[in-house]
Design a protein around this motif. Structure first.
Motif, mmCIF file in Angstrom:
data_model
loop_
_atom_site.group_PDB
_atom_site.id
_atom_site.type_symbol
_atom_site.label_atom_id
_atom_site.label_comp_id
_atom_site.label_asym_id
_atom_site.label_seq_id
_atom_site.Cartn_x
_atom_site.Cartn_y
_atom_site.Cartn_z
ATOM 1 N N VAL A 62 12.678 21.093 25.178
ATOM 2 C CA VAL A 62 12.094 19.792 25.481
ATOM 3 C C VAL A 62 11.689 19.112 24.177
ATOM 4 C CG1 VAL A 62 10.136 18.643 26.569
ATOM 5 C CG2 VAL A 62 11.258 20.537 27.735
ATOM 6 N N THR A 63 12.166 17.891 23.980
ATOM 7 C CA THR A 63 11.758 17.090 22.826
ATOM 8 C C THR A 63 10.954 15.908 23.346
ATOM 9 O OG1 THR A 63 13.770 17.703 21.646
ATOM 10 C CG2 THR A 63 12.560 15.790 20.828
ATOM 11 N N ILE A 64 9.709 15.846 22.948
ATOM 12 C CA ILE A 64 8.821 14.787 23.422
ATOM 13 C C ILE A 64 9.096 13.527 22.609
ATOM 14 C CG2 ILE A 64 6.404 14.121 23.687
ATOM 15 C CD1 ILE A 64 5.901 17.238 23.846
ATOM 16 N N PRO A 65 9.261 12.381 23.292
ATOM 17 C CA PRO A 65 9.537 11.137 22.570
ATOM 18 C C PRO A 65 8.428 10.803 21.572
ATOM 19 C CG PRO A 65 9.749 10.819 24.941
ATOM 20 C CD PRO A 65 9.186 12.174 24.733
ATOM 21 N N ALA A 66 8.820 10.221 20.455
ATOM 22 C CA ALA A 66 7.850 9.854 19.416
ATOM 23 C C ALA A 66 6.849 8.813 19.923
ATOM 24 C CB ALA A 66 8.585 9.317 18.184
ATOM 25 N N ASP A 67 7.255 7.992 20.905
ATOM 26 C CA ASP A 67 6.365 6.944 21.414
ATOM 27 C C ASP A 67 5.532 7.398 22.618
ATOM 28 O OD1 ASP A 67 8.231 7.064 23.439
ATOM 29 O OD2 ASP A 67 8.893 4.988 23.248
ATOM 30 N N ALA A 68 5.483 8.714 22.883
ATOM 31 C CA ALA A 68 4.723 9.228 24.023
ATOM 32 C C ALA A 68 3.235 8.956 23.847
ATOM 33 C CB ALA A 68 4.962 10.717 24.194
ATOM 34 N N LYS A 69 2.606 8.486 24.904
ATOM 35 C CA LYS A 69 1.162 8.208 24.921
ATOM 36 C C LYS A 69 0.532 8.989 26.068
ATOM 37 C CE LYS A 69 1.368 4.762 21.903
ATOM 38 N NZ LYS A 69 1.436 5.203 20.550
ATOM 39 N N ASP A 70 -0.779 9.161 26.012
ATOM 40 C CA ASP A 70 -1.534 9.822 27.080
ATOM 41 C C ASP A 70 -0.923 11.178 27.414
ATOM 42 O OD1 ASP A 70 -3.585 10.121 28.928
ATOM 43 O OD2 ASP A 70 -2.441 9.153 30.537
ATOM 44 N N LEU A 71 -0.582 11.955 26.380
ATOM 45 C CA LEU A 71 0.057 13.250 26.565
ATOM 46 C C LEU A 71 -0.983 14.320 26.846
ATOM 47 C CD1 LEU A 71 3.018 14.660 24.723
ATOM 48 C CD2 LEU A 71 0.989 16.087 24.865
ATOM 49 N N THR A 93 8.187 4.749 26.738
ATOM 50 C CA THR A 93 8.910 3.496 26.977
ATOM 51 C C THR A 93 10.189 3.818 27.746
ATOM 52 O OG1 THR A 93 10.101 3.722 24.899
ATOM 53 C CG2 THR A 93 8.024 2.490 24.846
ATOM 54 N N ALA A 94 10.880 2.788 28.211
ATOM 55 C CA ALA A 94 12.141 3.001 28.923
ATOM 56 C C ALA A 94 13.155 3.694 28.021
ATOM 57 C CB ALA A 94 12.692 1.678 29.430
ATOM 58 N N SER A 95 13.232 3.296 26.757
ATOM 59 C CA SER A 95 14.172 3.944 25.837
ATOM 60 C C SER A 95 13.730 5.373 25.515
ATOM 61 C CB SER A 95 14.327 3.129 24.550
ATOM 62 O OG SER A 95 13.093 3.033 23.882
ATOM 63 N N GLY A 96 12.413 5.601 25.418
ATOM 64 C CA GLY A 96 11.898 6.953 25.204
ATOM 65 C C GLY A 96 12.223 7.863 26.369
ATOM 66 N N LEU A 97 12.123 7.335 27.602
ATOM 67 C CA LEU A 97 12.460 8.103 28.790
ATOM 68 C C LEU A 97 13.937 8.478 28.781
ATOM 69 C CD1 LEU A 97 11.915 9.271 31.610
ATOM 70 C CD2 LEU A 97 12.319 6.965 32.526
ATOM 71 N N HIS A 98 14.788 7.505 28.499
ATOM 72 C CA HIS A 98 16.231 7.759 28.456
ATOM 73 C C HIS A 98 16.550 8.846 27.417
ATOM 74 C CE1 HIS A 98 20.488 7.068 28.840
ATOM 75 N NE2 HIS A 98 20.561 6.942 27.518
ATOM 76 N N GLU A 159 8.474 5.139 37.741
ATOM 77 C CA GLU A 159 8.850 3.936 37.008
ATOM 78 C C GLU A 159 8.261 2.677 37.635
ATOM 79 O OE1 GLU A 159 13.073 4.645 35.021
ATOM 80 O OE2 GLU A 159 13.135 4.962 37.192
ATOM 81 N N SER A 160 7.135 2.814 38.347
ATOM 82 C CA SER A 160 6.514 1.618 38.917
ATOM 83 C C SER A 160 6.053 0.669 37.807
ATOM 84 C CB SER A 160 5.367 1.990 39.848
ATOM 85 O OG SER A 160 4.450 2.825 39.211
ATOM 86 N N ASP A 161 5.703 1.187 36.653
ATOM 87 C CA ASP A 161 5.457 0.374 35.462
ATOM 88 C C ASP A 161 6.684 0.575 34.568
ATOM 89 O OD1 ASP A 161 4.714 -0.817 33.079
ATOM 90 O OD2 ASP A 161 2.861 0.334 32.831
ATOM 91 N N LYS A 162 7.645 -0.322 34.665
ATOM 92 C CA LYS A 162 8.921 -0.176 33.952
ATOM 93 C C LYS A 162 8.726 -0.081 32.433
ATOM 94 C CE LYS A 162 11.857 -0.550 37.406
ATOM 95 N NZ LYS A 162 12.657 0.562 37.831
ATOM 96 N N ALA A 163 7.706 -0.761 31.908
ATOM 97 C CA ALA A 163 7.477 -0.746 30.466
ATOM 98 C C ALA A 163 6.925 0.602 29.993
ATOM 99 C CB ALA A 163 6.527 -1.865 30.070
ATOM 100 N N ARG A 164 6.144 1.292 30.836
ATOM 101 C CA ARG A 164 5.522 2.570 30.457
ATOM 102 C C ARG A 164 5.656 3.575 31.600
ATOM 103 N NH1 ARG A 164 4.809 3.177 25.295
ATOM 104 N NH2 ARG A 164 3.209 4.714 25.641
ATOM 105 N N PRO A 165 6.854 4.111 31.847
ATOM 106 C CA PRO A 165 6.996 5.097 32.926
ATOM 107 C C PRO A 165 6.206 6.372 32.635
ATOM 108 C CG PRO A 165 9.032 4.911 31.664
ATOM 109 C CD PRO A 165 8.104 3.861 31.152
ATOM 110 N N ARG A 166 5.680 6.986 33.679
ATOM 111 C CA ARG A 166 4.930 8.245 33.594
ATOM 112 C C ARG A 166 5.907 9.388 33.855
ATOM 113 N NH1 ARG A 166 0.555 10.710 31.758
ATOM 114 N NH2 ARG A 166 -0.683 8.884 32.240
#
Length: 174
Positions: A62-71, A93-98, A159-166
């Motif tokens: 597992v590689t955690i995205p660099a932009d991960a928040k509230d980890l 972010t959406a790109s971080g999720l992808h 993805e209910s918050d498309k900008a910041r998916p959980r």
């Protein structure tokens, strides 16, 4: 003839003392054994986590995205069997999720058209630090077990918050 008997008695006494010290050490280790080991000194770790995030994430690929928040994470390495487990939650972010899903190689396990398919049980994230995660429309990704058979991973994404998916990931050794 008394010397050999005295030597045997001395040897038997030394062996008995050595066995007694060994037995006392074993009893002490059993009575003071902590099945979870020492807590990880990471402010993002739930209490009782005994493995660093880098170690357990590396184990599960597992590689955690660099932009991960509230980890937040909960990790465990079983002291006797050497089995790892990880519960991880973060927003990205959406790109971080992808990037996260692609790097981990996690396939979708529910259907794209929203029809009833075999949907896995809900993935529970660590409860410390952010409370319970309520997903309105979770999408599931996962391998159970992985193609190598080494471990099981499952991810739920809200993805209910498309900008910041959980993202909530659960991984464990079989």
């Amino acid at each position: 003839m008394s010397l050999p008997r005295r030597g045997c008695l001395l040897t038997a006494t030394a062996c008995a003392a050595l066995l007694l010290v060994g037995a006392i050490f074993i009893v002490w280790r059993v009575l003071t054994w902590d099945p979870h080991g020492p807590d990880v000194r990471d402010p993002r770790a739930c209490p009782g986590s005994n493995v660093s995030l880098a170690e357990v994430a590396g184990h599960f690929g597992v590689t955690i995205p660099a932009d991960a928040k509230d980890l937040r994470f909960s990790s465990d390495l079983h002291p006797l069997f050497g089995e790892y487990s990880l519960r991880l939650s973060f927003q990205t972010t959406a790109s971080g999720l992808h990037a996260f899903l692609a790097t981990a190689g996690l396939p979708r396990t529910d259907t794209a058209d929203g029809s009833d398919g075999e949907v896995p049980a809900a993935v529970e994230g660590p409860s410390c630090g952010f409370g319970s995660v309520s997903f309105s429309h979770p999408r599931y990704y996962g391998e159970s077990p992985t193609s190598t058979g080494r471990f099981e991973r499952q991810v739920a994404v809200d993805e209910s918050d498309k900008a910041r998916p959980r993202v909530v990931l659960s991984a464990l050794d079989p």
